[in-house]
Design a protein around this motif. Structure first.
Motif, PDB file in Angstrom:
ATOM      1  N   ALA A 199      -8.283   7.546  -7.891  1.00  0.00           N
ATOM      2  CA  ALA A 199      -7.206   6.957  -8.689  1.00  0.00           C
ATOM      3  C   ALA A 199      -6.423   5.924  -7.900  1.00  0.00           C
ATOM      4  CB  ALA A 199      -6.264   8.063  -9.185  1.00  0.00           C
ATOM      5  N   GLN A 200      -6.544   5.952  -6.588  1.00  0.00           N
ATOM      6  CA  GLN A 200      -5.830   4.980  -5.750  1.00  0.00           C
ATOM      7  C   GLN A 200      -6.709   3.757  -5.494  1.00  0.00           C
ATOM      8  OE1 GLN A 200      -5.053   7.345  -2.255  1.00  0.00           O
ATOM      9  NE2 GLN A 200      -3.324   8.432  -3.189  1.00  0.00           N
ATOM     10  N   THR A 201      -6.060   2.645  -5.106  1.00  0.00           N
ATOM     11  CA  THR A 201      -6.815   1.463  -4.682  1.00  0.00           C
ATOM     12  C   THR A 201      -6.960   1.510  -3.172  1.00  0.00           C
ATOM     13  OG1 THR A 201      -5.876   0.198  -6.498  1.00  0.00           O
ATOM     14  CG2 THR A 201      -6.847  -1.059  -4.682  1.00  0.00           C
ATOM     15  N   ALA A 202      -8.185   1.445  -2.719  1.00  0.00           N
ATOM     16  CA  ALA A 202      -8.412   1.481  -1.274  1.00  0.00           C
ATOM     17  C   ALA A 202      -7.916   0.184  -0.646  1.00  0.00           C
ATOM     18  CB  ALA A 202      -9.891   1.678  -0.981  1.00  0.00           C
ATOM     19  N   LEU A 203      -7.262   0.309   0.498  1.00  0.00           N
ATOM     20  CA  LEU A 203      -6.820  -0.861   1.262  1.00  0.00           C
ATOM     21  C   LEU A 203      -7.373  -0.746   2.677  1.00  0.00           C
ATOM     22  CD1 LEU A 203      -3.098  -1.245   0.088  1.00  0.00           C
ATOM     23  CD2 LEU A 203      -5.107  -2.558  -0.650  1.00  0.00           C
ATOM     24  N   ALA A 247     -13.590  -3.520   9.935  1.00  0.00           N
ATOM     25  CA  ALA A 247     -12.589  -2.573   9.432  1.00  0.00           C
ATOM     26  C   ALA A 247     -13.231  -1.736   8.335  1.00  0.00           C
ATOM     27  CB  ALA A 247     -11.371  -3.323   8.904  1.00  0.00           C
ATOM     28  N   MET A 248     -12.460  -0.809   7.796  1.00  0.00           N
ATOM     29  CA  MET A 248     -12.886  -0.023   6.635  1.00  0.00           C
ATOM     30  C   MET A 248     -11.693   0.086   5.708  1.00  0.00           C
ATOM     31  SD  MET A 248     -14.650   3.071   8.677  1.00  0.00           S
ATOM     32  CE  MET A 248     -15.605   2.616  10.125  1.00  0.00           C
ATOM     33  N   THR A 249     -11.952   0.331   4.447  1.00  0.00           N
ATOM     34  CA  THR A 249     -10.842   0.601   3.550  1.00  0.00           C
ATOM     35  C   THR A 249     -10.755   2.094   3.299  1.00  0.00           C
ATOM     36  OG1 THR A 249     -12.072   0.407   1.480  1.00  0.00           O
ATOM     37  CG2 THR A 249     -11.226  -1.640   2.452  1.00  0.00           C
ATOM     38  N   MET A 250      -9.574   2.556   2.901  1.00  0.00           N
ATOM     39  CA  MET A 250      -9.405   3.992   2.676  1.00  0.00           C
ATOM     40  C   MET A 250      -8.453   4.264   1.518  1.00  0.00           C
ATOM     41  SD  MET A 250      -6.126   5.189   3.518  1.00  0.00           S
ATOM     42  CE  MET A 250      -6.388   6.913   3.914  1.00  0.00           C
ATOM     43  N   ARG A 251      -8.636   5.434   0.945  1.00  0.00           N
ATOM     44  CA  ARG A 251      -7.743   5.980  -0.086  1.00  0.00           C
ATOM     45  C   ARG A 251      -7.996   7.479  -0.106  1.00  0.00           C
ATOM     46  NH1 ARG A 251     -11.114   4.143  -5.609  1.00  0.00           N
ATOM     47  NH2 ARG A 251     -13.109   4.939  -4.869  1.00  0.00           N
ATOM     48  N   ASN A 252      -7.068   8.218  -0.715  1.00  0.00           N
ATOM     49  CA  ASN A 252      -7.234   9.668  -0.786  1.00  0.00           C
ATOM     50  C   ASN A 252      -8.099  10.097  -1.972  1.00  0.00           C
ATOM     51  OD1 ASN A 252      -3.931  10.564   0.462  1.00  0.00           O
ATOM     52  ND2 ASN A 252      -5.859  10.368   1.553  1.00  0.00           N
ATOM     53  N   ASN A 253      -8.081   9.279  -3.034  1.00  0.00           N
ATOM     54  CA  ASN A 253      -8.841   9.669  -4.217  1.00  0.00           C
ATOM     55  C   ASN A 253      -9.129   8.437  -5.066  1.00  0.00           C
ATOM     56  OD1 ASN A 253      -6.555   9.239  -6.134  1.00  0.00           O
ATOM     57  ND2 ASN A 253      -5.662  10.889  -4.906  1.00  0.00           N
ATOM     58  N   PRO A 271       8.208  -8.286   1.080  1.00  0.00           N
ATOM     59  CA  PRO A 271       7.342  -7.223   0.555  1.00  0.00           C
ATOM     60  C   PRO A 271       6.213  -6.913   1.558  1.00  0.00           C
ATOM     61  CG  PRO A 271       7.765  -8.865  -1.146  1.00  0.00           C
ATOM     62  CD  PRO A 271       8.349  -9.405   0.129  1.00  0.00           C
ATOM     63  N   GLY A 272       5.931  -5.647   1.737  1.00  0.00           N
ATOM     64  CA  GLY A 272       4.883  -5.259   2.676  1.00  0.00           C
ATOM     65  C   GLY A 272       5.381  -5.102   4.094  1.00  0.00           C
ATOM     66  N   PHE A 273       6.680  -5.307   4.316  1.00  0.00           N
ATOM     67  CA  PHE A 273       7.241  -5.136   5.655  1.00  0.00           C
ATOM     68  C   PHE A 273       8.637  -4.535   5.493  1.00  0.00           C
ATOM     69  CE2 PHE A 273       9.287  -7.358   9.513  1.00  0.00           C
ATOM     70  CZ  PHE A 273       8.996  -6.284  10.343  1.00  0.00           C
ATOM     71  N   SER A 274       8.736  -3.234   5.703  1.00  0.00           N
ATOM     72  CA  SER A 274       9.981  -2.526   5.426  1.00  0.00           C
ATOM     73  C   SER A 274      10.849  -2.450   6.677  1.00  0.00           C
ATOM     74  CB  SER A 274       9.669  -1.116   4.926  1.00  0.00           C
ATOM     75  OG  SER A 274       9.086  -0.357   5.972  1.00  0.00           O
ATOM     76  N   THR A 275      12.117  -2.176   6.464  1.00  0.00           N
ATOM     77  CA  THR A 275      13.054  -1.987   7.575  1.00  0.00           C
ATOM     78  C   THR A 275      12.565  -0.869   8.497  1.00  0.00           C
ATOM     79  OG1 THR A 275      14.857  -2.731   6.178  1.00  0.00           O
ATOM     80  CG2 THR A 275      15.458  -1.451   8.120  1.00  0.00           C
ATOM     81  N   ARG A 276      12.082   0.168   7.858  1.00  0.00           N
ATOM     82  CA  ARG A 276      11.551   1.316   8.614  1.00  0.00           C
ATOM     83  C   ARG A 276      10.398   0.866   9.532  1.00  0.00           C
ATOM     84  NH1 ARG A 276      12.695   6.788   9.481  1.00  0.00           N
ATOM     85  NH2 ARG A 276      10.814   7.629  10.379  1.00  0.00           N
ATOM     86  N   GLU A 277       9.509   0.034   8.985  1.00  0.00           N
ATOM     87  CA  GLU A 277       8.381  -0.442   9.793  1.00  0.00           C
ATOM     88  C   GLU A 277       8.867  -1.311  10.958  1.00  0.00           C
ATOM     89  OE1 GLU A 277       4.500  -0.655   6.892  1.00  0.00           O
ATOM     90  OE2 GLU A 277       6.204  -1.909   6.353  1.00  0.00           O
ATOM     91  N   GLY A 325       0.799  -1.219   0.000  1.00  0.00           N
ATOM     92  CA  GLY A 325       0.000   0.000   0.000  1.00  0.00           C
ATOM     93  C   GLY A 325       0.830   1.266   0.000  1.00  0.00           C
ATOM     94  N   LEU A 326       0.132   2.371   0.179  1.00  0.00           N
ATOM     95  CA  LEU A 326       0.765   3.669   0.332  1.00  0.00           C
ATOM     96  C   LEU A 326       1.047   3.899   1.817  1.00  0.00           C
ATOM     97  CD1 LEU A 326      -1.850   5.463  -1.924  1.00  0.00           C
ATOM     98  CD2 LEU A 326       0.547   5.029  -2.560  1.00  0.00           C
ATOM     99  N   PRO A 327       2.027   4.758   2.145  1.00  0.00           N
ATOM    100  CA  PRO A 327       2.278   5.023   3.567  1.00  0.00           C
ATOM    101  C   PRO A 327       1.028   5.479   4.325  1.00  0.00           C
ATOM    102  CG  PRO A 327       4.048   5.937   2.227  1.00  0.00           C
ATOM    103  CD  PRO A 327       3.004   5.424   1.262  1.00  0.00           C
ATOM    104  N   ILE A 328       0.145   6.225   3.651  1.00  0.00           N
ATOM    105  CA  ILE A 328      -1.074   6.695   4.331  1.00  0.00           C
ATOM    106  C   ILE A 328      -2.008   5.558   4.709  1.00  0.00           C
ATOM    107  CG2 ILE A 328      -1.134   9.015   3.295  1.00  0.00           C
ATOM    108  CD1 ILE A 328      -3.424   7.544   1.421  1.00  0.00           C
ATOM    109  N   GLN A 329      -1.783   4.370   4.148  1.00  0.00           N
ATOM    110  CA  GLN A 329      -2.689   3.250   4.417  1.00  0.00           C
ATOM    111  C   GLN A 329      -2.186   2.334   5.530  1.00  0.00           C
ATOM    112  OE1 GLN A 329      -2.798   2.155   0.209  1.00  0.00           O
ATOM    113  NE2 GLN A 329      -4.969   2.717   0.117  1.00  0.00           N
ATOM    114  N   GLY A 330      -1.014   2.651   6.071  1.00  0.00           N
ATOM    115  CA  GLY A 330      -0.521   1.893   7.210  1.00  0.00           C
ATOM    116  C   GLY A 330       0.002   0.520   6.824  1.00  0.00           C
TER     117      GLY A 330
END
Lengths: 248, 587
Positions: free
Chosen positions: B81-85, B73-79, A180-186, A119-124
């Motif tokens: 164009a992204q895939t919600a996870l 749980a819920m899934t989320m994304r900013n917009n 994958p999905g588990f970074s050093t930072r995490e 995922g993206l960082p915003i997704q945890g």
């Protein structure tokens, strides 16, 4: 805990059901785990779920090698000085061990259903490893790294070398072989967060021995009444901390 | 095959603040009511025990009282164009679970939204012209201040809110909030005592010409007996409010205000550890017949009712409507549809000050202990020459210096090691903060729907949240952060830092459990899911009660307005709907 109240309400319900045959189907429901409450505020004496203090002896999750590494890590994250003993003597490694052996380590409360995507960082965190699994993999990768770079275990490095490795993990200069999905930072963030939890939590969980961190801060711990001090602006609170189990 | 249970007059989904208020009011009106609650029974002595509730790790960090993602749980994304996870752990917001809901572990800041919120589009259009609102889906709520004021009053007197009126029937009161809409009477209890930091904040901003006042608080300044005869105790400023249940009967919650009365009623029943799967409609989709639920053993039941009151957390209300096909789902491309529309959040920033030689005693706190100024909130200031609408309260609230979560150090301090420890020890007593809590206005792209991939433990789709901070709200927040810089400077602290909100809402760090919208109230069925009485336009025997009804979020905590809307809906049901079931407003 709730057993008495539950059986009480079941009795009450069965009694009321007896007078209304059409409700008979509901009797099975109340022998299951759902709970019907009506006509009363449930009450049972001594109800509650106090926490159980951890046994400080031995390791519940870590192997001896892992335990030695974690003790060395927490002792660098929280080094001994005039303020407090080090992270190891404060019990931070014991704290982490007990957390990993319990529901936190097993991710009992988390959403762990597939599919797992990066995922993206915003997704945890989006990996499939539990916190316990992340420690197991992360500590193995750390040992691989120090053997590659120093031909030693982490615990055998000098304090300056240990700090250099931890700094490398913190800043991203060192990249461990994880998955994958588990970074050093995490991995580093998890260890840092859990170490601080152990250092600042109530001592009953195995860390913060002697309430060392609370004394350092002037945090009074589990006290719950400051009505005598709320008006005393800019005046140091005079009493020492207490813990949930009455340590003072 | 679900086991069919005997019909009730009203079936309530969720026994939190709104469920308890509706149950209390409707059982008073003589209805036979059952409330079905997913989580466990919870009460003060057994679950918020004063002997061990002051446990930051258990309740504050491991979040024992909250909804666990394993449950929903819920899934989320900013917009789009992204895939919600999925949010595999809740972070940015923390919904409640169990009897009392999020009202168990709320902070207790108890606000009224303003007249200018309820009629936001018409008032802003009148003042600035319609062009000012371009790109924003702001709309009036369909209810007016004069209609709702009594309901605010009911909720505040139920709770015993501690505060200082700022506008009594149009007369501005010294020491209160001069920007609030007129109230019919003062707060039931006087303001809380103030600790050092909020007192210093109030002095500083007063000298700058602003108007601080004590934050209206559901942590009570004094013992109080509410109109139902339920007694609350005086707050002890223990600092374990937020994320904790109150062990001292001092924080208003369903447990401390309603349940002792409601639970004794023969015409009320609570079923706990029972999860409603869906609301069942008649084949024409215009009438709710029943709800289907599972008990903890997975046994399925069908509970018929003459009406269904959806009283879960706002987000779950929206999901239940989508799962039950009540109302047309919102489509962000066409802008059509109503369920999932106008999802909003909260737009916040923070300031942190560092001094030498102070004793702030940050552990002396309460969820709503502090001072607030509304000089830059809502439309209290002129936006004519600004490139945004909305605003933020600026507050100094001391919820408690619990050290796992709260150990401020100046920017640039390492996060571990000897230097970190020295700075942590030095600054714990020497630091204070204040914050902005800003409005969140709806845009077309922010919405809620069902996730196409991820499901819950029963196989039902999770809610999917598509959200980012709109440009309007970022501009607003930066404007308020500039004002916070000016304020911070005036403290003459050794150093200070003001955070700035960035684009890219992040689900990981905690921000606010003030999720609003998705089933908004209004006068137009084309842009609202429920009418002014929170009644579904499409299925008139379903009422949807909660912050899901907010057309936008204001710059203040939502619970006071949620409580008012619960009383407002209850009154409409008791005085209008029962006499003549059907749509209370023609569609």
């Amino acid at each position: 805990m709730h057993t008495d109240a539950r059986s009480l309400s079941r009795r009450r319900l069965l009694a009321s059901v007896a007078a209304v045959p059409i409700l008979a189907a509901t009797a099975d429901f109340f022998s299951a785990s759902g709970r019907s409450i009506s006509g009363q505020v449930p009450w049972s004496p001594f109800a509650g779920a106090p926490p159980r203090p951890v046994n400080p002896l031995g390791w519940y999750f870590f192997t001896p090698g892992e335990a030695a590494a974690v003790e060395a890590i927490v002792d660098r994250l929280i080094p001994a000085d005039h303020l407090t003993p080090g992270g190891k003597d404060c019990g931070c490694a014991v704290f982490i061990d007990r957390q990993l052996a319990g529901s936190f380590g097993q991710a009992n409360s988390l959403y762990t259903k597939a599919p797992f995507a990066v995922g993206l960082p915003i997704q945890g965190y989006q990996g499939d490893l539990t916190p316990a699994g992340r420690y197991r993999l992360g500590l193995r990768a750390l040992a691989d790294y120090t053997h590659g770079a120093y031909k030693k275990d982490f615990v055998q490095l000098s304090p300056a070398e240990q700090d250099a490795v931890l700094n490398g993990l913190d800043t991203g200069k060192i990249v461990l072989k994880l998955k994958p999905g588990f970074s050093t930072r995490e991995f580093f963030e998890l260890v840092l967060q859990n170490t601080m939890e152990g250092f600042f939590a109530d001592p009953l969980y195995g860390g913060n021995r002697g309430m060392a961190s609370w004394k350092m801060l002037g945090f009074p711990g589990a006290r719950y009444d400051y009505r005598d001090h709320i008006d005393k602006h800019n005046v140091r609170y005079p009493r020492d901390p207490v813990s949930i189990y009455g340590e003072a | 095959m679900a086991r069919l249970l005997p019909k009730r007059d009203a079936v309530i989904i969720g026994l939190g603040w709104t469920g308890a208020i509706l149950a209390q009011q409707l059982t008073e009106a003589g209805l036979n009511v059952v409330a079905i609650e997913r989580g466990p029974w919870r009460d003060t002595a057994s679950d918020f025990n004063i002997a061990y509730i002051q446990d930051e790790l258990r309740y504050g960090i491991r979040k024992e009282l909250f909804l666990q993602p394993a449950v929903e749980a819920m899934t989320m994304r900013n917009n789009a164009a992204q895939t919600a996870l999925p949010m595999r752990d809740y972070g940015s917001f923390l919904p409640g679970h169990g009897v009392g809901g999020a009202g168990v572990h709320w902070n207790g800041a108890s606000w009224r939204f303003w007249d200018g919120d309820l009629q936001i589009r018409s008032q802003l259009t009148r003042r600035y012209g319609a062009k000012k609102l371009t790109g924003l889906q702001l709309q009036d709520w369909g209810v007016t201040w004069n209609e709702l004021e009594h309901s605010f009053d009911q909720f505040e007197y139920l709770c015993g809110i501690s505060g200082k009126a700022g506008n009594l029937k149009g007369q501005i009161q010294a020491g209160g909030n001069p920007f609030e809409s007129p109230r019919s009477r003062g707060y039931p209890t006087p303001p809380m005592k103030m600790s050092y930091a909020p007192s210093l904040f109030a002095r500083t901003v007063t000298e700058l010409g602003f108007h601080p006042f004590p934050t209206p608080s559901a942590n009570l300044s004094t013992a109080y007996v509410n109109p139902l005869g339920v007694a609350l105790g005086q707050c002890t400023y223990c600092g374990f409010c937020e994320r904790f249940g109150c062990g001292n009967y001092s924080k208003a919650s369903a447990q401390t205000t309603i349940l002792p009365v409601l639970m004794r009623k023969p015409n009320f029943e609570a079923r706990t550890e029972c999860e409603v799967l869906k609301i069942n409609l008649t084949p024409d989709g215009k009438h709710a017949r029943s709800v289907t639920y599972l008990d903890a053993q997975g046994v399925e039941y069908e509970q018929p009712g003459d009406m269904v009151l959806l009283c879960a957390y706002g987000l779950m209300n929206v999901r239940m409507m989508l799962l039950s096909r009540i109302g047309q789902p919102y489509d962000p491309v066409s802008g059509k549809g109503v369920v999932g529309r106008n999802y909003c959040y909260q737009t916040s920033a923070a300031a942190r000050l560092f001094f030498d030689g102070k004793n702030f005693n940050p552990f002396i706190g309460a969820g709503a202990l502090g001072q607030t100024m509304d000089d830059f909130n809502g439309d209290a200031f002129d936006h004519s020459h600004l490139d945004f609408v909305g605003g933020a309260q600026i507050n100094c609230i001391i919820t408690g210096g619990r050290p796992i979560g709260s150990r401020p150090t100046p920017p640039g301090t390492p996060r571990w090691g000897a230097k970190w420890k020295a700075e942590t020890a030095k600054n714990y007593q020497n630091s204070m903060g204040f914050a902005s809590q800003g409005s969140s206005y709806p845009v077309r792209e922010n919405y809620l729907d069902l996730d196409p991939t991820y499901t819950d433990r029963h196989g039902r789709p999770l809610l999917r949240m598509t959200f980012d901070f709109p440009d309007n709200d970022i501009a607003m927040s930066h404007y308020v952060s500039d004002r916070m810089e000016t304020i911070a400077k005036s403290f003459n602290a050794k150093s200070w830092a003001v955070s700035r909100l960035k684009k890219g809402w992040d689900a990981v760090p905690y921000q606010s459990t003030h999720n609003t919208g998705g089933a908004v109230m209004g006068a137009d069925p084309g842009t609202s899911a429920v009418n002014k009485y929170l009644q579904s336009w499409d299925v008139p025997n379903v009422f949807v009660i909660g912050a899901s009804a907010f057309g936008h979020n204001g710059g203040r905590n939502p619970t006071g307005t949620v409580g008012a809307l619960a009383y407002w809906a209850a009154e409409a049901i008791a005085t209008k709907y029962i006499k003549s079931p059907g749509a209370l407003v023609p569609a």
